[in-house]
Enzyme design. Structure first.
Site, PDB file in Angstrom:
ATOM      1  N   GLY A 248     -15.914   5.362  -9.173  1.00 26.03           N
ATOM      2  CA  GLY A 248     -15.636   6.534  -9.988  1.00 26.03           C
ATOM      3  C   GLY A 248     -16.192   7.847  -9.515  1.00 26.03           C
ATOM      4  O   GLY A 248     -15.972   8.882 -10.164  1.00 26.03           O
ATOM      5  N   GLU A 290     -17.883  -0.076  -6.408  1.00 27.71           N
ATOM      6  CA  GLU A 290     -16.494  -0.199  -5.975  1.00 27.71           C
ATOM      7  C   GLU A 290     -15.862   1.168  -5.686  1.00 27.71           C
ATOM      8  O   GLU A 290     -14.975   1.630  -6.407  1.00 27.71           O
ATOM      9  CB  GLU A 290     -15.683  -0.926  -7.044  1.00 27.71           C
ATOM     10  CG  GLU A 290     -16.140  -2.360  -7.285  1.00 27.71           C
ATOM     11  CD  GLU A 290     -15.483  -2.989  -8.493  1.00 27.71           C
ATOM     12  OE1 GLU A 290     -15.511  -4.227  -8.581  1.00 27.71           O
ATOM     13  OE2 GLU A 290     -14.959  -2.252  -9.355  1.00 27.71           O
ATOM     14  N   GLY A 292     -13.337   3.745  -4.194  1.00 26.63           N
ATOM     15  CA  GLY A 292     -11.958   3.711  -3.713  1.00 26.63           C
ATOM     16  C   GLY A 292     -11.526   5.096  -3.302  1.00 26.63           C
ATOM     17  O   GLY A 292     -11.433   5.428  -2.118  1.00 26.63           O
ATOM     18  N   ARG A 293     -11.305   5.956  -4.317  1.00 29.63           N
ATOM     19  CA  ARG A 293     -10.923   7.344  -4.070  1.00 29.63           C
ATOM     20  C   ARG A 293     -11.888   8.031  -3.103  1.00 29.63           C
ATOM     21  O   ARG A 293     -11.473   8.741  -2.183  1.00 29.63           O
ATOM     22  CB  ARG A 293     -10.901   8.093  -5.411  1.00 29.63           C
ATOM     23  CG  ARG A 293     -10.454   9.534  -5.328  1.00 29.63           C
ATOM     24  CD  ARG A 293     -10.796  10.287  -6.616  1.00 29.63           C
ATOM     25  NE  ARG A 293     -10.316   9.592  -7.790  1.00 29.63           N
ATOM     26  CZ  ARG A 293      -9.122   9.755  -8.337  1.00 29.63           C
ATOM     27  NH1 ARG A 293      -8.273  10.604  -7.788  1.00 29.63           N
ATOM     28  NH2 ARG A 293      -8.780   9.089  -9.422  1.00 29.63           N
ATOM     29  N   ARG A 330       1.283  11.776  -8.955  1.00 26.74           N
ATOM     30  CA  ARG A 330       0.087  12.026  -9.759  1.00 26.74           C
ATOM     31  C   ARG A 330       0.169  13.310 -10.589  1.00 26.74           C
ATOM     32  O   ARG A 330      -0.388  13.383 -11.679  1.00 26.74           O
ATOM     33  CB  ARG A 330      -1.167  12.047  -8.878  1.00 26.74           C
ATOM     34  CG  ARG A 330      -1.457  10.684  -8.235  1.00 26.74           C
ATOM     35  CD  ARG A 330      -2.766  10.682  -7.455  1.00 26.74           C
ATOM     36  NE  ARG A 330      -3.909  10.867  -8.326  1.00 26.74           N
ATOM     37  CZ  ARG A 330      -4.677  11.943  -8.317  1.00 26.74           C
ATOM     38  NH1 ARG A 330      -4.418  12.965  -7.491  1.00 26.74           N
ATOM     39  NH2 ARG A 330      -5.707  12.031  -9.143  1.00 26.74           N
ATOM     40  N   CYS A 361      16.121  14.431  -8.491  1.00 18.74           N
ATOM     41  CA  CYS A 361      16.917  14.918  -9.618  1.00 18.74           C
ATOM     42  C   CYS A 361      16.145  14.633 -10.897  1.00 18.74           C
ATOM     43  O   CYS A 361      16.462  13.729 -11.674  1.00 18.74           O
ATOM     44  CB  CYS A 361      18.276  14.225  -9.618  1.00 18.74           C
ATOM     45  SG  CYS A 361      19.417  14.910 -10.816  1.00 18.74           S
ATOM     46  N   TYR A 390      -4.305   6.833  -4.142  1.00 17.20           N
ATOM     47  CA  TYR A 390      -3.310   6.695  -5.212  1.00 17.20           C
ATOM     48  C   TYR A 390      -2.001   7.433  -4.938  1.00 17.20           C
ATOM     49  O   TYR A 390      -1.215   7.620  -5.842  1.00 17.20           O
ATOM     50  CB  TYR A 390      -3.900   7.135  -6.566  1.00 17.20           C
ATOM     51  CG  TYR A 390      -5.140   6.364  -6.909  1.00 17.20           C
ATOM     52  CD1 TYR A 390      -5.055   5.040  -7.328  1.00 17.20           C
ATOM     53  CD2 TYR A 390      -6.395   6.931  -6.781  1.00 17.20           C
ATOM     54  CE1 TYR A 390      -6.193   4.311  -7.602  1.00 17.20           C
ATOM     55  CE2 TYR A 390      -7.543   6.215  -7.059  1.00 17.20           C
ATOM     56  CZ  TYR A 390      -7.433   4.905  -7.473  1.00 17.20           C
ATOM     57  OH  TYR A 390      -8.557   4.173  -7.749  1.00 17.20           O
TER      58      TYR A 390
END
Length: 431
Positions: A248, A290, A292-293, A330, A361, A390
């Site tokens: 996080g 953990e 990630g980002r 996102r 479209c 992501y």
């Protein structure tokens, strides 16, 4: 520049890791994701070394695969001696195909299917992170059928609100993830798990959310979890071996956001944990995290070719590109902030305020609004920065648009990571 791996060369072109982005776009086509391999490795090492130094023992980072799952990333994770977390059989299959030792993998998910559980055991996944007791029963049954004992962590909901966007907050009591401590259900789950014949409870997991720039929510979660670990010791005589605090940490997407010193964050959280462990009188568990980002986001950018501009006097201006929500949903999902620049004229005066729109479209196909750019021309290369997390993971084929190619750059060499999808790929499963 937003991050140190970005610069502008003598041609007035944006560069990443010293590579000319305009040249990359012309060589490999657009949309194109470009990844700085050294940046990924550096981020892995920051976590690995800081956790080893400040948490000690067997503490280590587990890369959160959902941020970017591909064979290339798992190879880097293996080479950098970090673990992984997985949330699907597809991520597991990719890690196995990359040669990753999945004994160092933790299998997450709030609704693991029977097929997921069986496949993970077939592959030898080290730990399941159990989200509910129905799942626990199925893991126990499958382990019993195989004559093995399966290691698990219980995912708990600590009731922490880190005040980020609701779509990326996961630790509140009423979250779809985990077993609530506040309601007493966590204690019931511990007792239930300890009585399972084919399950070994190794500890607990929590995750409070994403894109957090302050250590206070992490310390709040750690304090609550350590108190819970002490309570479990008193009630059940159980010594917790592993405490996984999730991920996080925030990433700088725009200049108003800070650049975090992840090693210092880990140092400060570790000092807080040591105080709480000493106060509680428990044995210190192995601490896992953990990321990630914060491993992959700032290693990447995405390049697009400008199709044209549209000016609506008195209202707004649009710049349209050859990608959009299929490769980056996102902004459409939760108005995610990004920095956008004109890669082919990186130092020109940004005197054209516009909305950067995709080619779908769909009125919501927007990459970013209120962006100041030098007025783009058809054929210019536009870059959206910090797209490693992501973006490809969430990519789709909406409007039957093929997903983009991904390349990695390192020491002047360009390595293809994921090929661009073809029209044939789009209909491969059609009958």
């Amino acid at each position: 520049m937003l991050h140190t791996n970005l610069s502008v060369n003598s041609e007035n072109h944006l560069t990443i890791a010293g590579q000319d982005t305009v040249t990359l776009a012309k060589t490999y086509g657009t949309p194109l994701m470009v990844m700085d391999e050294d940046r990924v490795r550096q981020n892995f090492r920051v976590y690995r070394d800081a956790m080893n130094q400040y948490f000690g023992g067997a503490s280590r980072p587990l890369f959160a695969s959902k941020a970017l799952s591909c064979k290339y990333i798992y190879r880097l994770a293996g080479e950098e001696s970090v673990g992984i977390d997985l949330v699907s059989s597809g991520e597991l299959y990719t890690a196995v195909a990359a040669g990753f030792d999945v004994r160092e993998a933790f299998f997450h998910g709030n609704n693991k299917t029977d097929g997921d559980i069986a496949y993970a055991m077939d592959c030898g996944v080290g730990h399941f992170v159990v989200d509910n007791l129905t799942e626990l029963d199925r893991i126990d049954e499958e382990a019993g059928r195989r004559g093995v004992t399966q290691a698990v962590l219980l995912r708990l909901s600590p009731g922490i609100d880190p005040h980020t966007h609701a779509a990326i907050t996961t630790g509140q009591v009423d979250s779809k993830f985990g077993i609530a401590i506040e309601t007493g259900q966590a204690d019931e789950a511990v007792a239930y798990t300890l009585n399972k014949k084919h399950i070994r409870l190794d500890g607990f997991h929590c995750h409070i959310g994403s894109q957090i720039f302050d250590i206070t929510p992490f310390c709040d979660a750690a304090k609550l979890m350590i108190a819970y670990v002490a309570g479990v010791k008193n009630k059940f005589g159980y010594d917790t071996e592993i405490l996984n605090l999730g991920g996080g940490f925030g990433v700088r997407y725009i200049k108003s956001q800070p650049i975090l010193d992840y090693a210092d964050f880990i140092r400060r959280i570790a000092a807080f944990i040591d105080e709480e462990v000493a106060r509680s009188g428990i044995k210190k568990p192995t601490i896992l995290m953990e990321p990630g980002r914060s491993i992959v986001a700032d290693s990447c950018l995405t390049l697009y070719t400008v199709g044209g501009t549209k000016e609506i006097p008195g209202f707004k201006n649009y710049v349209s590109v050859d990608g959009g929500m299929p490769d980056n949903p996102r902004y459409a999902l939760y108005q995610a902030d990004y920095t956008v620049c004109l890669a082919s004229r990186a130092k020109a005066t940004p005197d054209f305020l516009c909305t950067v729109a995709g080619r779908c479209c769909e009125s919501g196909d927007i990459l970013q609004e209120n962006v100041p750019l030098p007025k783009p021309e058809r054929g210019d290369i536009l870059a959206v920065l910090v797209t490693g997390a992501y973006n490809y993971s969430m990519a789709s084929n909406y409007n039957r648009i093929p997903r983009p190619a991904v390349v990695a750059v390192k020491d002047g060499t360009v390595t293809p990571v994921i090929r661009r999808e073809s029209f044939e790929d789009l209909i491969r499963n059609d009958l």
